[in-house]
Design a protein around this motif. Sequence first.
Motif, PDB file in Angstrom:
ATOM      1  N   PRO A 199       0.957  -1.410   0.101  1.00  0.00           N
ATOM      2  CA  PRO A 199       0.070  -0.027  -0.050  1.00  0.00           C
ATOM      3  C   PRO A 199       0.725   1.361   0.199  1.00  0.00           C
ATOM      4  O   PRO A 199       0.315   2.240  -0.676  1.00  0.00           O
ATOM      5  N   THR A 200       1.901   1.315   0.816  1.00  0.00           N
ATOM      6  CA  THR A 200       2.778   2.628   0.858  1.00  0.00           C
ATOM      7  C   THR A 200       3.416   3.094  -0.551  1.00  0.00           C
ATOM      8  O   THR A 200       3.195   4.148  -0.813  1.00  0.00           O
ATOM      9  N   LEU A 201       3.660   1.977  -1.333  1.00  0.00           N
ATOM     10  CA  LEU A 201       4.190   2.323  -2.678  1.00  0.00           C
ATOM     11  C   LEU A 201       2.894   2.975  -3.739  1.00  0.00           C
ATOM     12  O   LEU A 201       2.954   3.945  -4.605  1.00  0.00           O
ATOM     13  N   MET A 202       1.919   2.146  -3.344  1.00  0.00           N
ATOM     14  CA  MET A 202       0.486   2.715  -4.476  1.00  0.00           C
ATOM     15  C   MET A 202       0.285   3.927  -3.881  1.00  0.00           C
ATOM     16  O   MET A 202      -0.283   4.900  -4.649  1.00  0.00           O
ATOM     17  N   THR A 203       0.399   4.302  -2.418  1.00  0.00           N
ATOM     18  CA  THR A 203      -0.160   5.853  -1.893  1.00  0.00           C
ATOM     19  C   THR A 203       0.825   6.720  -2.656  1.00  0.00           C
ATOM     20  O   THR A 203       0.489   7.798  -3.167  1.00  0.00           O
ATOM     21  N   GLY A 248      -0.819  -6.441  -1.228  1.00  0.00           N
ATOM     22  CA  GLY A 248      -0.598  -7.254  -0.065  1.00  0.00           C
ATOM     23  C   GLY A 248       0.334  -6.641   1.109  1.00  0.00           C
ATOM     24  O   GLY A 248       0.882  -5.296   0.876  1.00  0.00           O
ATOM     25  N   GLY A 249       0.707  -7.498   1.939  1.00  0.00           N
ATOM     26  CA  GLY A 249       1.673  -6.925   2.848  1.00  0.00           C
ATOM     27  C   GLY A 249       0.876  -6.422   3.992  1.00  0.00           C
ATOM     28  O   GLY A 249       1.577  -6.690   5.121  1.00  0.00           O
ATOM     29  N   SER A 250       0.328  -5.518   3.686  1.00  0.00           N
ATOM     30  CA  SER A 250      -0.833  -5.011   4.898  1.00  0.00           C
ATOM     31  C   SER A 250      -1.964  -4.497   4.277  1.00  0.00           C
ATOM     32  O   SER A 250      -2.383  -4.435   3.146  1.00  0.00           O
ATOM     33  N   ALA A 251      -3.095  -4.316   5.200  1.00  0.00           N
ATOM     34  CA  ALA A 251      -4.432  -3.971   4.524  1.00  0.00           C
ATOM     35  C   ALA A 251      -4.421  -2.693   3.583  1.00  0.00           C
ATOM     36  O   ALA A 251      -3.456  -1.736   4.151  1.00  0.00           O
ATOM     37  N   CYS A 252      -5.114  -2.778   2.648  1.00  0.00           N
ATOM     38  CA  CYS A 252      -5.048  -1.606   1.806  1.00  0.00           C
ATOM     39  C   CYS A 252      -6.442  -0.788   2.213  1.00  0.00           C
ATOM     40  O   CYS A 252      -7.336  -1.048   2.304  1.00  0.00           O
ATOM     41  N   PRO A 253      -6.018   0.593   2.446  1.00  0.00           N
ATOM     42  CA  PRO A 253      -7.080   1.353   2.700  1.00  0.00           C
ATOM     43  C   PRO A 253      -8.242   1.536   1.715  1.00  0.00           C
ATOM     44  O   PRO A 253      -7.881   1.611   0.418  1.00  0.00           O
ATOM     45  N   ASP A 258     -19.666 -17.933   1.732  1.00  0.00           N
ATOM     46  CA  ASP A 258     -18.828 -18.209   0.400  1.00  0.00           C
ATOM     47  C   ASP A 258     -17.584 -18.047   0.349  1.00  0.00           C
ATOM     48  O   ASP A 258     -16.912 -17.785  -0.656  1.00  0.00           O
ATOM     49  N   GLY A 259     -16.698 -18.100   1.694  1.00  0.00           N
ATOM     50  CA  GLY A 259     -15.397 -18.197   1.532  1.00  0.00           C
ATOM     51  C   GLY A 259     -14.526 -16.868   1.669  1.00  0.00           C
ATOM     52  O   GLY A 259     -13.401 -16.987   0.950  1.00  0.00           O
ATOM     53  N   TYR A 260     -15.300 -15.696   1.684  1.00  0.00           N
ATOM     54  CA  TYR A 260     -14.488 -14.557   1.788  1.00  0.00           C
ATOM     55  C   TYR A 260     -13.942 -14.143   3.127  1.00  0.00           C
ATOM     56  O   TYR A 260     -14.791 -14.148   3.945  1.00  0.00           O
ATOM     57  N   LEU A 261     -12.574 -13.907   3.271  1.00  0.00           N
ATOM     58  CA  LEU A 261     -12.072 -13.540   4.230  1.00  0.00           C
ATOM     59  C   LEU A 261     -11.916 -12.219   4.737  1.00  0.00           C
ATOM     60  O   LEU A 261     -11.502 -11.122   3.759  1.00  0.00           O
ATOM     61  N   THR A 262     -12.183 -11.666   5.917  1.00  0.00           N
ATOM     62  CA  THR A 262     -12.013 -10.119   6.215  1.00  0.00           C
ATOM     63  C   THR A 262     -11.207 -10.109   7.543  1.00  0.00           C
ATOM     64  O   THR A 262     -11.427 -10.754   8.858  1.00  0.00           O
ATOM     65  N   ILE A 263      -9.892  -9.646   7.351  1.00  0.00           N
ATOM     66  CA  ILE A 263      -9.209  -9.638   8.778  1.00  0.00           C
ATOM     67  C   ILE A 263      -9.294  -8.500   9.668  1.00  0.00           C
ATOM     68  O   ILE A 263      -9.621  -7.429   9.115  1.00  0.00           O
TER      69      ILE A 263
END
Length: 553
Positions: free
Chosen positions: A280-284, A307-312, A429-434
Amino acid sequence: MRSTMQNVPLLTSRIIDYAGDVYPGSEVVTWGADGPRRSSFTDVAKDCRRLANALRTLGIDGDQRVGSFMWNNEEHLELYLGVPAAGAVLHTINIRLFPQQMVYVVNHAEDKVIFVDNSLAQPFSALLEHTPTVEHVVVNGPVPDEVKQALAGGGKRQVHDYRQLLDAQPDTFAWPEVDENDGTLMCYTSGTTGHPKGVVYSHRSNLLHATFCAGANGLGLTQSARALAIVPLFHANAWGLAYAAMMAGSSLIMPDRFLQPEPLARMIESEKVTCGGAVPTLMTGLLEYLDGHPETDVSSLDRVIIGGSACPPALMHAFHDRYDVTVLHGWGMTETSPLGTVAIAPVGVEGEEYWNYRHSQGRLALHVEARLVGPDGAVQPWDGEAVGEIEVRGPWVTGSYYRDDDAASAEKFDEGWLRTGDVGSLTADGYLTISDRAKDVIKSGGEWISSIDLENELMAHPGVREASVVGVPDEKWGERPLAIVVPVEGQTPAVEDLRSFLQDRVARWQVPERWAFVTEVPKTSVGKFDKKTLRARYAEGSLSVVQVERTSA
C-alpha cells in the motif's frame, strides 16, 4: 483402482523450457538509469541453462544453498528460475533486514555462493567477514577494484562477474530429475521477535501456487499481459509472480532499484504495463504522483494486487474513480507462498455489496483450507460475524520452519494447521475479512477494537496521508488506541476534526483520545507499519502525544 495417468514430477525446470519455447515474443524488461534493456523469454531460458552450467563450476552439484542479494532485474529472475531447476535452493536475502539479521540468515541457510548486484556490493562486503560458509561471490555489473578486494576478503572467497561467468558456458543443460517435494527457494520471515524463520518452498508447491496466481481468480495473467514486478523477489516468494508470468507468457517489467513514484509511473506509461503487485505505501506514493502529474498516461493499467498489509478502501476507490484501475486485496504470508485469498467480487453483484466483497481480503484459493479458532479453542462458523484466529493448511502452506526447534515456533502449528496470527471472519461463500493481527487487537474494557479498521477510516480523511493505530496502556480501560497520523503535505488536520470524522464511521467509544502527528510512520523490512517501534516510542516518551477527553458513548 489406480489411475492410468503418467506419474511425471512437477518441477520448476519445466517452466523454463516451456516459456522459452512457446513464448519467444514475450520479454523481460529491466529498468535502468539509461532506460530499459530487453531480453526475450527465449534468451532468458538460454541464460538459465548457462547459469546451471556455471553453478556446477562453482561446486553447486546438489541441493546446496545459493544466496541472492539483489533488486528485481533480469539476472535475479534467472537465478529464481535457474538455481532450483539445477537442483539447488535459492535463498533470496531480504536486503532490508538489519545487518545482524542478514548475517544470521546467511549462516543459518549455509549459503555457499552469493550473487549480488553491483549497487549493493560495497555494503554487502562488510557482512562477509561474518559468513564463513560463503566461498564464491558473483557480482552483477562492474565494481571498483577496492570493492572486489573487500568481497574477496584477502583470498577467502573467489569473486566473479555475472556476465563473464555465464558467457563462458554453453546454453544447453540437462535438468536433473529431482523429487517434486525437494526445496526450490527459501525466504526468511521478518518477525519482530527472535531470529527470522526459514520457509522452504518445493517444486510442487511453487507450481501449484503459480497456477492459482496466473488464473482468473488470481492475477489473471495472459500472454498479452505486461506485469510490473514491484514486489521484491526476496519478499514472500515474490507473491508467485515470477513463476506465474513465465508460465502464462506475460512479459515482466523489472524496476531494479527504481522504486520511486516517478520512475514507476514512467514504466507504466512507456511499457504499457497492464498489471502488477505492490504494498500500500508504494501505491499511495504513486497515486500522489499521478494526481500531481495528470499528463502521465497510465490508461494501460488494469489491475494491481496489494498485499503485505491492509489496503485502505480510500486508496482502492481513488484508483478506481480517477484512473479506472482495479486495486485488489490479496492476503497471505511468507508461510503461505504467499497467496491464500484474492478479493475478486462474485459475478453479478453491484453497488455496496460489490464493494463489501472488494474491501475484504478476498476469497480462499482452491487448495487453501481455513478455519477460525476462538479464544477458547472452539472452531467458529463461517457466517461473516464470528471472529477467530485464522488457521490454514494446504499444499503451499508450510508445515514447519527450516532447522528450527524453538518452542515458540512450535506454537505456530496446531495439529497440522498453521496459526497465522491474523484475527478475522469468514463468510459462507469463503471471503475472508481480517480484523487485526492477534498481537495488535486493542483490548479496551473487555471489548476488542480493530486497529486496522481505525487506520482505514482515518486514511479516508482528505488531510491524512498515513495513519497507524496501536494499543497503549490505560489505567482505567486496560488499553486504549493511540492514533499516529502523517498529514498530507501542506495540511494540519486538528485532533477534534479527526475525532468528529471518526465518530460518524466507528462506535463512538472506539474513537482515540491519544493522538500523535509525525512526518513518517516507521516501516518494517517488508513495508508494514512497525507497531512495535511505535509502542516503544510511546513508552519511552519520544512521541509528542496530544490527549483529549474520551468519548463515552
